[in-house]
Every structure is written in C-alpha cells, then in structure tokens.
Design a protein around this motif. Structure first.
Motif, short mmCIF file in Angstrom:
data_model
loop_
_atom_site.label_atom_id
_atom_site.label_comp_id
_atom_site.label_asym_id
_atom_site.label_seq_id
_atom_site.Cartn_x
_atom_site.Cartn_y
_atom_site.Cartn_z
N ILE A 62 41.21 35.13 31.31
CA ILE A 62 41.01 33.73 30.91
C ILE A 62 39.57 33.55 30.44
O ILE A 62 39.32 32.83 29.49
N ASP B 77 31.19 32.71 30.69
CA ASP B 77 32.33 31.86 30.29
C ASP B 77 33.00 31.27 31.52
O ASP B 77 33.33 30.08 31.54
N MET C 63 33.48 27.24 32.53
CA MET C 63 34.81 26.67 32.77
C MET C 63 34.85 25.98 34.13
O MET C 63 35.38 24.88 34.26
N LYS D 10 37.33 22.56 34.77
CA LYS D 10 38.59 22.99 34.16
C LYS D 10 39.42 23.90 35.06
O LYS D 10 40.47 24.37 34.65
N CYS E 10 44.11 27.33 35.38
CA CYS E 10 43.09 27.14 34.35
C CYS E 10 43.71 27.43 33.00
O CYS E 10 44.38 28.46 32.84
N GLU E 11 43.49 26.56 32.04
CA GLU E 11 43.94 26.76 30.66
C GLU E 11 45.42 27.13 30.59
O GLU E 11 45.80 28.09 29.93
N ASN E 12 46.25 26.36 31.27
CA ASN E 12 47.70 26.53 31.23
C ASN E 12 48.15 27.88 31.77
O ASN E 12 49.21 28.39 31.41
#
Length: 74
Positions: A24, A30, A34, A39, A62-64
């Motif tokens: 991810i 990164d 996040m 997120k 996280c992020e789908n």
C-alpha cells in the motif's frame, strides 16, 4: 474491498511495516504520511502512530484494502 493477510514472523509488526508489506505504501515515508493524514484505520479506529504494534487478530484498513494480521500458525 480487497483483503490480504500478513503472517507474523515475530510477536508483532509495526503499522508502517505492515503498509509496506501489503504494497500500500512504497516507502516508510509514504506510510508515515498516510498514517498522519488519518487515512489508516486499525480495528475500526483512526490510528496516528506509525510505530503502533499490530498483533495477530488486528485488522488494518487503508485505501480500500483490508489487512488481516495472522499468527504464523494460521
């Protein structure tokens, strides 16, 4: 939502490491942003600690993508 599992090699994995292991986040930086941007959910709660220790049974979203943390025996 996609689901993936991370099997623990040790007693725990840190949240930032789990995001990298799940592809991810490309890097620790990164992952850090996040997390700081709110997120990332751990067990349904927004988590702001990159070093949060995740144990078997924990769930990260996280992020789908849903990440299940499993013991090495599962």
């Amino acid at each position: 939502m996609d689901t993936m599992e991370i099997k623990l090699r040790e007693e725990y994995i840190k949240l930032g490491q789990a995001l990298k292991a799940a592809h991810i986040a490309d890097s620790g930086v990164d992952a850090k942003f996040m997390i700081l941007d709110g997120k990332v959910l751990v067990n349904g709660q927004t988590e702001l600690q990159r070093g949060k220790k995740l144990h078997a049974g924990d769930e990260v979203v996280c992020e789908n993508v849903r990440i299940r943390i499993c013991s090495r025996d599962e």
